[in-house]
Enzyme design. Structure first.
Site, PDB file in Angstrom:
ATOM      1  N   GLY A  33       0.914  -1.348   0.074  1.00  0.00           N
ATOM      2  CA  GLY A  33      -0.029   0.049  -0.152  1.00  0.00           C
ATOM      3  C   GLY A  33       1.026   1.272  -0.007  1.00  0.00           C
ATOM      4  CG  MET A  35       1.073   4.961   4.781  1.00  0.00           C
ATOM      5  SD  MET A  35       0.288   5.254   6.248  1.00  0.00           S
ATOM      6  CE  MET A  35       1.924   5.485   7.421  1.00  0.00           C
ATOM      7  CD  GLN A  37       5.586  -5.037  -0.263  1.00  0.00           C
ATOM      8  OE1 GLN A  37       5.752  -3.996  -0.773  1.00  0.00           O
ATOM      9  NE2 GLN A  37       4.887  -5.986  -0.420  1.00  0.00           N
ATOM     10  CB  VAL A  38       1.739  -7.331   3.826  1.00  0.00           C
ATOM     11  CG1 VAL A  38       1.420  -8.656   4.542  1.00  0.00           C
ATOM     12  CG2 VAL A  38       1.250  -6.047   4.360  1.00  0.00           C
ATOM     13  CG  ASP A 145      -9.754   1.713   5.836  1.00  0.00           C
ATOM     14  OD1 ASP A 145     -10.568   2.026   5.314  1.00  0.00           O
ATOM     15  OD2 ASP A 145      -8.782   1.419   5.866  1.00  0.00           O
TER      16      ASP A 145
END
Length: 422
Positions: A33, A35, A37-38, A145
């Site tokens: 995204g 902001m 990283q996964v 969200d």
């Protein structure tokens, strides 16, 4: 008819990606995204995890505060429908947290691949998520969200993820600048889009209604070509949400959940009762409908097993140079010893960003700019963890030497390189 389900998107690590964080071996990318990283990670004991890392380019004092707040919030909530927090270090040079890895597509990708869910399964999803959110609210928290990308359809049922924007209910305190709105516009209630504070649990009721509308019809409550027009539609009380494509039996409940005024929306217990009524009208119990939902949505192929199977060789081999690859004879691969595994190149994709829009553009309402929610598809969250303290870093295991993890990562990179056009 048996559906052929798409694989979960997993890409190999890039040259700038870390290979280890907090003792977790990182095997590949599963989401990203604005902001963070996964990564797909593996604990020293072999437990899979989703490891969320803040990008170095956005690490500052405010980002650290928001990330630390997320960690603290995840330590206070839990339950079968909330992906569990495993470990975290918001004070690290690259702040990170590790959560339960949920093997499955998010709702956004599932609907994009297979179309809307049948009404019975939408009702089962609604009862499940409403009960999960009620547990969050009992802790005095709001998710803020909830969206299709934050609902993972795992092998044990749906789970809610990503509490990066969660706040304590009835709080006027914000970590963002004044006159800002935070969240995903397509699922945002009018009061949140207007920047009103304090927010109430009704914001999550509206967002859940938007999620169920998407599950039933394949589209959000409002659609527009620009984010400014989208905000205008959301906050205008004369513009009704688009319920086209919603089955008749679901329309009254979803319409009530998407009411413009918070006080006109049902509470979460009423949402559960409404979903139960729809399910029982078809002669089923809620538990039966939930099992049907899991059977319908859970992918039959275990992607994690496929990935780990790539590393089942006796010893790692040196990767050949490009010249060696060009001159080497072509040797057909040996057949799989057991069940055939999917071509690893089919598991590798470069586009991991969820189609869910984020509010990164000014809203048209009183001087307000929209600060985008981090959209990290597949970045789970939650569960209490008493061993973590905001005042003390937990002891970190030393860098371990996992041959299988290293081999898996290397095979991923090789498979990706073999399929790349350059």
């Amino acid at each position: 008819m048996l559906k052929v389900r798409p694989q979960v998107h997993i890409a190999p690590l890039g040259p700038d990606d870390p290979t280890e964080l907090g003792g977790y071996e990182l095997l590949g990318r599963i989401g990203q995204g604005g902001m963070g990283q996964v990564y797909l990670g593996e604990s020293p004991g072999g437990e899979p995890a989703a490891v969320k890392v803040i990008k170095p380019s956005v690490v500052d004092s405010e980002t650290r505060m928001r990330f630390a707040q997320e960690v603290e919030i995840l330590k206070t909530i839990g339950g079968a429908r909330i992906a569990a927090l495993l470990d975290a270090d918001p004070d690290a040079e690259r702040p990170w947290l590790a959560t339960e890895y949920v093997e499955g597509l998010d709702l956004s990708r599932h609907v994009a691949a297979h179309g809307p869910l049948p009404p019975l399964l939408v009702a089962a999803l609604g009862a499940t998520l409403a009960e999960a959110l009620a547990g969050v609210h009992r802790q005095g928290l709001l998710h803020r969200d909830l969206k299709p990308a934050n609902v993972l359809l795992g092998p044990n049922g749906p789970k809610v993820i990503d509490f990066g924007l969660a706040v304590f209910a009835e709080s006027n305190v914000s970590l963002t600048a004044p006159h800002t709105v935070v969240g995903t516009p397509s699922c945002m209630p009018p009061e949140q889009a207007n920047g009103e504070k304090p927010l109430t649990p009704a914001v999550d009721v509206y967002a859940l209604g938007a999620v169920l509308l998407f599950a039933a019809s394949g589209h959000p409550p409002y659609r527009a070509h620009t984010i400014h027009l989208l905000f205008h539609q959301v906050v205008d009380p004369t513009v009704a949400p688009d319920l086209s494509g919603v089955p008749d039996e679901l329309a009254p409940l979803l319409g009530a959940m998407l009411a413009h005024r918070p006080q006109d929306r049902p509470g979460l217990p009423a949402v559960v009762r409404g979903c139960r009524t729809l399910i029982e009208a078809q002669g089923l119990k809620v538990a039966q409908a939930r099992r049907k939902l899991t059977t319908y949505s859970a992918a039959p192929t275990h992607v994690l097993d496929d990935l780990l199977a790539l590393g089942r060789v006796s010893a790692p081999e040196a990767r050949p140079t490009r010249a060696q690859q060009d001159s080497a004879p072509v040797v057909p691969p040996a057949p799989a010893p057991a069940q055939p595994s999917a071509d690893p190149r089919l598991l590798l994709r470069r586009d991991h960003t969820s189609p869910e829009p984020s509010a990164d553009t000014p809203a048209p309402q009183p001087p307000a700019r929209a600060v985008g929610a981090e959209d990290t598809a597949g970045a789970p969250a939650a569960a209490p963890l008493s061993s973590l303290s905001p005042h003390r870093k937990p002891d970190r295991p030393s860098l371990r030497s996992s041959a299988q993890a290293r081999i898996t990562a290397r095979r991923l990179r090789e498979a990706y390189a073999a399929s790349a056009p350059f």
